[in-house]
Design an enzyme around this catalytic site. Sequence first.
Site, PDB file in Angstrom:
ATOM      1  N   CYS A  84       0.833  -1.214   0.170  1.00  0.00           N
ATOM      2  CA  CYS A  84      -0.012  -0.051   0.010  1.00  0.00           C
ATOM      3  C   CYS A  84       0.562   1.192  -0.462  1.00  0.00           C
ATOM      4  O   CYS A  84       2.200   1.127  -0.291  1.00  0.00           O
ATOM      5  CB  CYS A  84      -0.809   0.336   1.715  1.00  0.00           C
ATOM      6  SG  CYS A  84      -0.293  -0.001   2.881  1.00  0.00           S
ATOM      7  N   CYS A  87       3.586   1.666   2.890  1.00  0.00           N
ATOM      8  CA  CYS A  87       5.250   1.237   2.223  1.00  0.00           C
ATOM      9  C   CYS A  87       6.338   1.811   1.996  1.00  0.00           C
ATOM     10  O   CYS A  87       7.117   2.449   1.832  1.00  0.00           O
ATOM     11  CB  CYS A  87       4.666  -0.340   2.234  1.00  0.00           C
ATOM     12  SG  CYS A  87       3.191  -0.797   2.372  1.00  0.00           S
ATOM     13  N   ASP A 489      22.319  26.536 -34.788  1.00  0.00           N
ATOM     14  CA  ASP A 489      23.699  27.180 -34.888  1.00  0.00           C
ATOM     15  C   ASP A 489      24.150  26.435 -36.175  1.00  0.00           C
ATOM     16  O   ASP A 489      23.247  25.544 -37.001  1.00  0.00           O
ATOM     17  CB  ASP A 489      24.423  25.830 -33.831  1.00  0.00           C
ATOM     18  CG  ASP A 489      26.182  25.916 -34.120  1.00  0.00           C
ATOM     19  OD1 ASP A 489      26.887  27.071 -34.711  1.00  0.00           O
ATOM     20  OD2 ASP A 489      26.542  24.066 -33.819  1.00  0.00           O
ATOM     21  N   ASP A 676      24.678  21.515 -30.984  1.00  0.00           N
ATOM     22  CA  ASP A 676      25.649  20.731 -30.824  1.00  0.00           C
ATOM     23  C   ASP A 676      26.757  20.664 -29.982  1.00  0.00           C
ATOM     24  O   ASP A 676      27.217  19.982 -29.129  1.00  0.00           O
ATOM     25  CB  ASP A 676      25.572  19.274 -32.149  1.00  0.00           C
ATOM     26  CG  ASP A 676      27.091  20.600 -33.182  1.00  0.00           C
ATOM     27  OD1 ASP A 676      26.883  21.610 -32.960  1.00  0.00           O
ATOM     28  OD2 ASP A 676      27.567  19.966 -33.523  1.00  0.00           O
ATOM     29  N   ASP A 680      27.029  26.468 -27.220  1.00  0.00           N
ATOM     30  CA  ASP A 680      25.512  26.680 -27.506  1.00  0.00           C
ATOM     31  C   ASP A 680      24.509  27.240 -26.156  1.00  0.00           C
ATOM     32  O   ASP A 680      23.762  27.218 -26.440  1.00  0.00           O
ATOM     33  CB  ASP A 680      25.139  25.763 -28.977  1.00  0.00           C
ATOM     34  CG  ASP A 680      25.653  26.208 -29.893  1.00  0.00           C
ATOM     35  OD1 ASP A 680      25.827  26.945 -30.771  1.00  0.00           O
ATOM     36  OD2 ASP A 680      25.958  24.367 -30.333  1.00  0.00           O
TER      37      ASP A 680
END
Length: 802
Positions: A84, A87, A489, A676, A680
């Site tokens: 339950c 717990c 970019d 990437d 950036d």
Amino acid sequence: MPDPDHPERAFCCHGCKAVFETIHSEGLDNFYDFRTAAAVTPRSLSRADIERLRELDHPVAQEEFVAPVKGGLEAQLLIGGITCAACIWLLEQHLGRHSGVQSFTVNHTTQRARLVWSPDQTHLSDLLIAIHELGYTASPYHTDEAELALKAENRSAIIRLLVAGIGTMQSMMLAVPLYFEVLSDMSPEFVQLFRWFSLLVATPVVAYSARPFFSNAIRDLRSRHLTMDVPVATAIGLAYVASAWVTFFGGEEVYFESVCMFTFFLSLGRFIETRARYRAGLTGAAMGSYQPRVATRLQGEESEVVAAHQLRPGDRIRVKPGETLAVDGVIVAGQSTLNEAALTGEYLPESHGPGEEIFAGSINGESPLEVQVRQTGSRTRLSGILRILDRVQAEKPHIARMADRIAGVFVSRVLIIAPLVWIGWWLAGADNAFDITLSVLVVTCPCALSLATPTALTSATLRLRKLGFLPTRGHTLETLGDIDTVVFDKTGTLTEGRLHLLNVAPEGDLSEQQVLAIAAGLERHSEHPIAGVFKGMAEEPVEQVNNHLGQGLTGSWRGKPAVIGHREFVSEHVGRALTPPEDAQGIDLWLAIDGQVQACLLIDDRVRADAYDAIRTLQARNISTVMLSGDRSSHVERVARELGIDEAIGGASPEDKLARLQSLAEGDHKIMMVGDGLNDLPSMAGASVSVAMGSATDLTQLRADAILLSGNLQLLVKAIDASRETRRIIRQNMMWALGYNLLALPLAAAGLVPPWLAAIGMSASSLVVVLNALRLSHGHADPAPADNPQQTTSDGKTATVT
């Protein structure tokens, strides 16, 4: 709760006593207030059990389920023995107080736990022992075990639905003669017999099929958070108890068929909704199963099959055709095609050869490969994707939280209105006041409101993941629909990020093939990025090669001096100034043999094949495009002109990029930043949504809101379309759910809707919105128009370079 003064009177064993003393000493006595079921019985750990748990401290054992995170290590665990919510409360509170534990959370549905701890302050085994001593179990999470758990949950849902369906049919068969007086001369004893049979049929439906509604309602009331399970459980409970009372002690009406029908239709709607989550869960489990448990390790001329977790960086393995790669690594021998659908969403295999990096989960095609291991276990790229998916599913977007709040308010109002309706009809002397009240509770259940939003978000996320666009934050999908400006970019985003040979301009007696072969023979002795252009080309043997850093290379070809390099470097060797062709683009590389210039080789980065279509499609949707690059302005200008970018800025520092994004944001623009590189990161942090390319650095991907796994820029458009379509579907569902409830409430309160019809209407409403949301997972819906079109033209643009 046991008596702390006389514990020996309350405990069945020393284990229970130890747990009670732990709870009491740590001030966690509220556990007994939350508990709704008996907890598991604790047991003392044997020496063998402790030694088995201690083995998990070894780095080799942790490779499959432990990954480094900021400030420590993260482990994915499977917890057993939970009965339950109490717990989970106890586990989280108890573990959270241990030294070195940064966070510990347990998902009640999957019983999966996420543990983050500092290895400098505590050992993993100490924390696992603490869990076991409380009476629960903890083991490393494996995808195959998770899939079994998902299948078991799905099987239980089907059984509950079948029990409710059979009960509905049987109870209706017993109720029809009573409703329509088919047997007009039916004796009271026969009517009572029908009621007893109806009670017998309805009891397993309420006790088994409707049990989740009751347990959830009790949990919600304890936490003072109203959800749709509260009126559902109230309606089912009241109708069943009232019907059982009439059956035992006599009365006018029983509602067993309404109870069964209500449970069946609600279970059906919830089953369809959970099927979407089940498929999403199986997708994650299937991705995890892409990593095989064994691999073939090479040791000289010998080979042996070993467990994948035994591999170390630097090992060499052989991957046979049809096998799945177990690690991230680099091809050292062989050429083959690889199916990387698990990573990129692209189902067409790609060709790979020596020197190229490949990743766990890729399926080898037609030829064997020898691969040098770089990353294993939880540190592979595929494992990182799985962790991101787990994080996204754990986060709840704003729109889902808003729907829950509306549903909670609606539930509270219904719980107030229903008794008032009963009082009003009872004072009016109506015999069917209880029927009307029951109809109000049933027909106004906000199931559609609570079910449709998460189903739509789950379906859309699953669809994008299959395409190769992975959202990494809960807000990503809903924010994408507001985007009106996309900032790119250049290098590695709009271009491929690596040099290519664009043109060869011969100026001597050698053919183009000879020029390239001599250049490849010279460049094979260099580690400069330019040398990568000539890898894989046929080579002429060149001797006595010397590398002049930053300038070029010299050597001897067939006894004649050979030189390759930049214009000024080669000019010194030939004794004259060199002039590149008029239409030269990029880097001009020169080759001279025996003091005579033989060719000018033009080298440059190349625009991605899909970039042009992606830019045009974005502009067709009234989305502005901007390019910010730290590269030289001339190259930026050329790429911008080639692609038709609306605005381009070259020579921009990370600070310049961020300043430009802030300027756009001040103009009420919603910005997507696609990049990437580490440079950036500042500008990506200033965007509404940041997207990292699949080839981006790990840190860039970690900070991004989404990852473009396949690198296909066209997926940016599909992601924006999916977000707008998801928003449109959710808006339709919300309008339908609210409209239905506002219309059905007065009809039910007026006594015009019987309980059985209320059950059908409520369930039909839920099914409509769930099925509407499931359309998103198949991508059948047409792209939705922009919510806030911007005045942007796409014809005849020229780039503005500053």
